[in-house]
Design a protein around this motif. Structure first.
Motif, PDB file in Angstrom:
ATOM      1  N   PRO A   1      46.076  31.869  34.191  1.00  0.00           N
ATOM      2  CA  PRO A   1      45.791  32.896  33.184  1.00  0.00           C
ATOM      3  C   PRO A   1      46.708  32.805  31.965  1.00  0.00           C
ATOM      4  O   PRO A   1      46.271  33.006  30.839  1.00  0.00           O
TER       5      PRO A   1
ATOM      6  N   GLY B   1      36.549  38.170  29.557  1.00  0.00           N
ATOM      7  CA  GLY B   1      37.818  37.446  29.408  1.00  0.00           C
ATOM      8  C   GLY B   1      37.781  36.025  29.948  1.00  0.00           C
ATOM      9  O   GLY B   1      38.589  35.184  29.556  1.00  0.00           O
ATOM     10  N   TYR B   2      36.846  35.720  30.874  1.00  0.00           N
ATOM     11  CA  TYR B   2      36.750  34.349  31.405  1.00  0.00           C
ATOM     12  C   TYR B   2      36.311  33.399  30.291  1.00  0.00           C
ATOM     13  O   TYR B   2      35.543  33.773  29.409  1.00  0.00           O
TER      14      TYR B   2
ATOM     15  N   LEU C   1      33.579  26.739  29.787  1.00  0.00           N
ATOM     16  CA  LEU C   1      34.124  25.382  29.877  1.00  0.00           C
ATOM     17  C   LEU C   1      33.028  24.340  29.907  1.00  0.00           C
ATOM     18  O   LEU C   1      31.896  24.636  30.301  1.00  0.00           O
TER      19      LEU C   1
ATOM     20  N   ILE D   1      31.645  29.231  33.558  1.00  0.00           N
ATOM     21  CA  ILE D   1      33.090  29.393  33.814  1.00  0.00           C
ATOM     22  C   ILE D   1      33.548  28.369  34.852  1.00  0.00           C
ATOM     23  O   ILE D   1      34.649  28.458  35.392  1.00  0.00           O
TER      24      ILE D   1
ATOM     25  N   ALA E   1      36.514  30.844  40.322  1.00  0.00           N
ATOM     26  CA  ALA E   1      35.579  30.096  39.471  1.00  0.00           C
ATOM     27  C   ALA E   1      35.467  28.618  39.883  1.00  0.00           C
ATOM     28  O   ALA E   1      34.428  27.985  39.689  1.00  0.00           O
TER      29      ALA E   1
ATOM     30  N   PHE F   1      45.499  29.978  29.622  1.00  0.00           N
ATOM     31  CA  PHE F   1      44.307  30.401  28.878  1.00  0.00           C
ATOM     32  C   PHE F   1      44.691  31.395  27.777  1.00  0.00           C
ATOM     33  O   PHE F   1      44.161  31.340  26.669  1.00  0.00           O
TER      34      PHE F   1
HETATM   35  O1  C5P Z   1      38.578  32.395  39.099  1.00  0.00           O
HETATM   36  P1  C5P Z   1      40.035  32.143  39.336  1.00  0.00           P
HETATM   37  O2  C5P Z   1      40.699  33.255  40.088  1.00  0.00           O
HETATM   38  O3  C5P Z   1      40.326  30.811  39.910  1.00  0.00           O
HETATM   39  O4  C5P Z   1      40.705  32.121  37.878  1.00  0.00           O
HETATM   40  C1  C5P Z   1      42.063  32.408  37.685  1.00  0.00           C
HETATM   41  C2  C5P Z   1      42.266  32.945  36.266  1.00  0.00           C
HETATM   42  O5  C5P Z   1      42.074  31.883  35.326  1.00  0.00           O
HETATM   43  C3  C5P Z   1      41.284  34.015  35.841  1.00  0.00           C
HETATM   44  O6  C5P Z   1      41.730  35.282  36.216  1.00  0.00           O
HETATM   45  C4  C5P Z   1      41.262  33.845  34.330  1.00  0.00           C
HETATM   46  O7  C5P Z   1      42.388  34.463  33.743  1.00  0.00           O
HETATM   47  C5  C5P Z   1      41.445  32.348  34.146  1.00  0.00           C
HETATM   48  N1  C5P Z   1      40.157  31.635  33.967  1.00  0.00           N
HETATM   49  C6  C5P Z   1      39.488  31.740  32.759  1.00  0.00           C
HETATM   50  N2  C5P Z   1      38.313  31.070  32.589  1.00  0.00           N
HETATM   51  C7  C5P Z   1      37.788  30.301  33.579  1.00  0.00           C
HETATM   52  C8  C5P Z   1      38.461  30.189  34.818  1.00  0.00           C
HETATM   53  C9  C5P Z   1      39.654  30.867  34.979  1.00  0.00           C
HETATM   54  O8  C5P Z   1      39.944  32.431  31.840  1.00  0.00           O
HETATM   55  N3  C5P Z   1      36.644  29.664  33.369  1.00  0.00           N
END
Ligand code: C5P
Length: 294
Positions: A181, A26-27, A30, A154, A138, A184
């Motif tokens: 989230p 799901g991540y 980027l 990510i 991330a 995204f």
């Molecule tokens: O890693 P972190 O807790 O900071 O990310 C928060 C939310 O942002 C993740 O749970 C995810 O839903 C989204 N996210 C993502 N892709 C990334 C970083 C964050 O989908 N590269």
């Protein structure tokens, strides 16, 4: 007793952010040019007979101060990873609005790791700190770096950039928190073109030329969910900034300026027309701050 240590946890700005795919978990994948600013939160750690955590500063209201706060998660994870059990008093001066796309929580966590590594004389090297940082989020590994970088994967696959033009920046946040989230999830197209090939970015014209060929793919879903972001972008455009964009998943927008005077004039204009917005003029950070003994 060891002295207290203090440092700025700088704001993070994604000068551009391309979403190029999505992992099976799901991540999102980027590609982003990330810079940091001289403005940020301030963290102080001191030896103490018991654990303490105090939050002060203009953005402290409503911030969770329990174990879910990223500062305490960083402290607890570092203890878990190293077996170090000494107590510590941590003070956080919160200057960055929460959930605002400037990586405040991630930067606080990264600075906590840096400060406790020094206070507790753990001697952890950068790559070990980065692995610990990634378990916290991330964006936390990139916040350990603080100098301009390209982030891929990510956000954890980091390439430092040797030189990026010295620019002034105006940060504007309309006071609406944004859920990363959710932004995204609302992004319709997950596979967008990558960054253009990297060229020298060490002069303002070269950097602006390159940036004008990039985007923040999260800006469209974010403005759809939170129309105040469009108002921020328009207000910044009206000041004559050379580049105007949203950072991260918003809602903070930034304008880039070649001179500090121009950024300061823009700050005055926007503060006067929108007294309730967070508006800060600052400069890009080019060198990592170690820490002050206080
Ligand atoms: O890693 P972190 O807790 O900071 O990310 C928060 C939310 O942002 C993740 O749970 C995810 O839903 C989204 N996210 C993502 N892709 C990334 C970083 C964050 O989908 N590269």
């Amino acid at each position: 007793m060891a002295p207290s240590l203090s440092r700025t946890a700088p704001a993070k700005i994604n000068l551009c952010l391309h979403v190029t795919g999505q992992r099976p978990d799901g991540y999102h994948l980027l590609e982003s040019l990330v810079v940091f600013t001289q403005f940020g939160d301030r963290l102080t750690v001191s030896p103490s007979s018991e654990d303490e955590f105090t939050v002060t500063g203009p953005q402290a209201t409503g911030l969770p101060v329990g174990a879910e706060n990223l500062v305490l998660r960083a402290r607890d994870l570092l203890r878990e990873e190293t077996g170090h059990v000494e107590h510590v008093a941590i003070k956080l001066e919160k200057n960055l609005p929460a959930a605002s796309g400037m990586g405040g929580g991630s930067s606080d966590a990264a600075s906590t790791l840096i400060l406790l590594n020094a206070l507790w004389k753990l001697g952890l090297k950068q790559d070990r700190l980065a692995r610990i940082a990634l378990k916290l989020g991330a964006d936390v590994p990139m916040c350990l770096s603080e100098t301009p970088l390209i982030a891929r994967g990510i956000g954890e696959d980091i390439t430092p950039l040797s030189a990026v033009a010295e620019l002034s920046v105006l940060l504007v946040n309309p006071g609406v928190p944004v859920s990363t989230p959710e932004i995204f999830r609302k992004l319709e197209r997950k596979e967008n073109p990558p960054l253009p090939p990297l060229t020298a970015l060490d002069t303002a014209p070269a950097l602006f030329d390159w940036l004008h060929r990039t985007r923040n793919d999260l800006q469209e879903p974010a403005t759809r969910i939170q129309p105040e972001i469009s108002h921020c972008l328009s207000a910044l455009l009206a000041t004559g900034a050379e580049l105007v964009r949203m950072t991260g998943s918003g809602a903070t927008c930034f304008g880039l300026f070649s001179s500090q005077e121009a950024a300061e004039r823009a700050r005055e204009e926007i503060s006067a027309s929108h007294p309730d917005w967070f508006v800060v003029a600052t400069s890009l950070l080019h060198e990592t701050e170690a820490f002050d003994h206080v």
